[in-house]
Design an enzyme around this catalytic site. Structure first.
Site, mmCIF file in Angstrom:
data_model
loop_
_atom_site.group_PDB
_atom_site.id
_atom_site.type_symbol
_atom_site.label_atom_id
_atom_site.label_comp_id
_atom_site.label_asym_id
_atom_site.label_seq_id
_atom_site.Cartn_x
_atom_site.Cartn_y
_atom_site.Cartn_z
ATOM 1 N N TYR A 128 -25.894 2.701 -78.116
ATOM 2 C CA TYR A 128 -26.943 2.000 -77.382
ATOM 3 C C TYR A 128 -27.193 0.609 -77.967
ATOM 4 O O TYR A 128 -27.483 0.465 -79.161
ATOM 5 C CB TYR A 128 -28.245 2.795 -77.409
ATOM 6 C CG TYR A 128 -28.155 4.201 -76.869
ATOM 7 C CD1 TYR A 128 -27.134 4.592 -76.005
ATOM 8 C CD2 TYR A 128 -29.095 5.160 -77.218
ATOM 9 C CE1 TYR A 128 -27.060 5.886 -75.517
ATOM 10 C CE2 TYR A 128 -29.034 6.459 -76.725
ATOM 11 C CZ TYR A 128 -28.006 6.812 -75.883
ATOM 12 O OH TYR A 128 -27.942 8.101 -75.400
ATOM 13 N N GLY A 151 -31.992 14.015 -68.462
ATOM 14 C CA GLY A 151 -31.923 13.924 -67.000
ATOM 15 C C GLY A 151 -32.825 14.881 -66.265
ATOM 16 O O GLY A 151 -32.539 15.233 -65.112
ATOM 17 N N ALA A 197 -33.798 13.600 -63.005
ATOM 18 C CA ALA A 197 -32.675 13.219 -62.138
ATOM 19 C C ALA A 197 -32.736 11.741 -61.755
ATOM 20 O O ALA A 197 -32.728 11.383 -60.571
ATOM 21 C CB ALA A 197 -32.627 14.101 -60.888
ATOM 22 N N LYS A 198 -32.814 10.893 -62.785
ATOM 23 C CA LYS A 198 -32.865 9.436 -62.592
ATOM 24 C C LYS A 198 -34.050 8.994 -61.739
ATOM 25 O O LYS A 198 -34.012 7.963 -61.072
ATOM 26 C CB LYS A 198 -31.562 8.919 -61.975
ATOM 27 C CG LYS A 198 -30.338 9.128 -62.844
ATOM 28 C CD LYS A 198 -29.094 8.538 -62.205
ATOM 29 C CE LYS A 198 -27.882 8.686 -63.130
ATOM 30 N NZ LYS A 198 -26.651 8.112 -62.525
ATOM 31 N N GLY A 199 -35.094 9.799 -61.742
ATOM 32 C CA GLY A 199 -36.286 9.464 -60.975
ATOM 33 C C GLY A 199 -36.262 9.938 -59.528
ATOM 34 O O GLY A 199 -37.250 9.794 -58.802
ATOM 35 N N LEU A 200 -35.152 10.550 -59.112
ATOM 36 C CA LEU A 200 -35.026 10.981 -57.721
ATOM 37 C C LEU A 200 -35.987 12.111 -57.380
ATOM 38 O O LEU A 200 -36.354 12.307 -56.208
ATOM 39 C CB LEU A 200 -33.586 11.427 -57.429
ATOM 40 C CG LEU A 200 -32.536 10.315 -57.444
ATOM 41 C CD1 LEU A 200 -31.132 10.893 -57.358
ATOM 42 C CD2 LEU A 200 -32.775 9.341 -56.290
ATOM 43 N N LYS A 249 -38.085 7.735 -56.803
ATOM 44 C CA LYS A 249 -36.994 6.905 -56.300
ATOM 45 C C LYS A 249 -36.601 7.327 -54.886
ATOM 46 O O LYS A 249 -36.644 8.523 -54.550
ATOM 47 C CB LYS A 249 -35.775 7.031 -57.226
ATOM 48 C CG LYS A 249 -36.006 6.517 -58.656
ATOM 49 C CD LYS A 249 -36.027 5.020 -58.691
ATOM 50 C CE LYS A 249 -36.220 4.491 -60.106
ATOM 51 N NZ LYS A 249 -35.097 4.794 -60.989
#
Length: 300
Positions: free
Chosen positions: A52, A199, A202-205, A209
C-alpha cells in the site's frame, strides 16, 4: 467492543478491524486523529501491507500508534514486489524475499515485532514449503508473533491447513460474495483458524453505491441484495450495520476489516458495536434475496 481470540493464537482481536489502505498519508494529522479515535473506541486490530502506497501506509500506521504500540495488534502483508518502475508489481513468495521484506516492514512500522504477518495472496504453484519455512524462521527469531494468509482459493487454503501453523485467513466475504460458505468457512472453523473478513460491504454496493455487475451477479441482483439489507435495517440498525452483522453471524469469523478513510466512516462502522444482532428471520430474508454463488476455480 467484543473481542475474540484469533484462531490458535493469543491475539485477542476486536470484532471490528481497521483497514488502513484507504488512509490519506498526505494528510497525516487527520489520519492520526482517525486512528486515535478508533483505539479509544476499542478497535485494536490494524491491517496494512507493504504494497500500500509503496510502503508509506506502514510508515503512517507506525507513526500513528508509536505511543500505543503495546495496546494494539499490527497485521501487515508480504509477497508483492514492486518493479523498478514503481508502476506494477510481481508475485514473490520466496523465502529470500520474505526474510528481506520483513526487515523493511519493521523499519517502516517503527517496531521490533509484527503481531500478524500475512502472505498477501498465493497460488498452488508457489513454493509453499519454502514460504512456510520463512514464516516459521521469523517466529523463532521473534520478528513476528504469528502468521496467516490472505486468500479465498480453496486449494491454497487446504495446503496451508495441512502444512503450516497459520492462525488466520483473510478472505472476501459478504452477502454479495458467499463463496466461502461452501467449504472454506466450516473447514477453517474446524481447524480453529480465524477468519478475517474483507469486503463485508461489497465495495459499498450493499450500502450506498449505485448497483453494477459484481462477481457473477447482475446489477439487478445486486440491487435485490441491497434492497434486502435496507428492508432489514431501521432506527436501531442502519444499512452498514446490517451488512456487517450478516458477516459476523458466521462462527468462523473473528473480525471484519473495514476500510476507513474519514471520521464519518469510522463513526458509521463503530455503530456496529452496539447494533442488535440479526435474528433468524432476518438472516433468512437476506440469504434468500439472491442465489448463493460458488467458487469454481482453484479447487484442485
Amino acid at each position: 467492543m467484543e473481542y475474540t481470540l484469533l484462531g490458535k493464537s493469543n491475539l485477542n482481536v476486536s470484532k471490528l478491524g481497521f483497514g488502513c489502505m484507504s488512509l490519506n498519508y498526505n494528510d497525516q494529522n487527520s489520519a492520526f486523529s482517525i486512528i486515535s479515535k478508533a483505539i479509544d473506541n476499542g478497535i485494536n486490530l490494524f491491517d496494512t501491507a507493504d504494497l500500500y502506497d509503496h510502503g508509506e501506509n506502514e510508515v503512517l500506521l507506525g507513526k500513528a500508534v508509536k505511543t500505543k504500540r503495546h495496546d494494539i495488534i499490527i497485521a501487515t502483508k508480504v509477497g508483492n514486489q514492486w518493479r523498478p518502475d514503481n508502476q506494477s508489481w510481481d508475485w514473490n513468495p520466496t523465502k529470500k524475499y520474505i526474510l528481506a521484506s520483513v526487515e523493511d516492514s519493521l523499519r517502516r512500522l517503527n517496531t521490533d515485532y509484527i503481531d500478524l504477518y500475512q502472505l498477501h495472496g498465493g497460488t498452488i504453484a508457489d513454493p509453499i514449503d519454502e514460504t512456510i519455512s520463512a514464516f516459521e524462521q521469523l517466529k523463532r527469531e521473534g520478528k513476528i508473533r504469528y502468521y496467516g494468509i490472505s486468500s479465498i482459493r480453496p486449494n491454497v487454503i487446504n495446503e496451508y491447513i495441512k502444512k503450516s501453523h497459520i492462525v488466520s485467513v483473510m478472505m472476501q466475504y459478504s452477502l454479495l460474495d458467499r463463496r466461502p460458505e461452501e467449504a472454506c468457512l466450516s473447514q477453517l472453523l474446524e481447524h480453529n483458524i480465524g477468519v478475517l473478513v474483507r469486503g463485508g460491504l461489497a465495495k459499498g454496493l450493499l450500502v450506498n453505491k449505485p448497483p453494477v455487475n459484481y462477481l457473477n451477479y447482475t446489477a439487478e441482483q445486486v440491487k435485490d441484495a441491497a434492497d434486502a439489507v435496507a428492508r432489514n435495517s431501521g432506527a436501531s440498525r442502519a444499512v452498514t450495520q446490517t451488512a456487517l452483522e450478516f458477516v459476523f453471524q458466521h462462527p468462523a469469523v473473528s473480525s471484519a476489516i473495514v476500510g476507513i478513510r474519514t471520521i464519518e466512516q469510522l463513526d458509521e462502522a463503530l455503530k456496529t458495536i452496539h447494533s442488535p444482532k440479526l435474528n433468524t428471520e432476518e438472516m433468512q430474508q437476506l440469504r434468500s434475496a439472491i442465489p448463493i454463488n460458488k467458487y469454481e476455480e482453484h479447487r484442485i
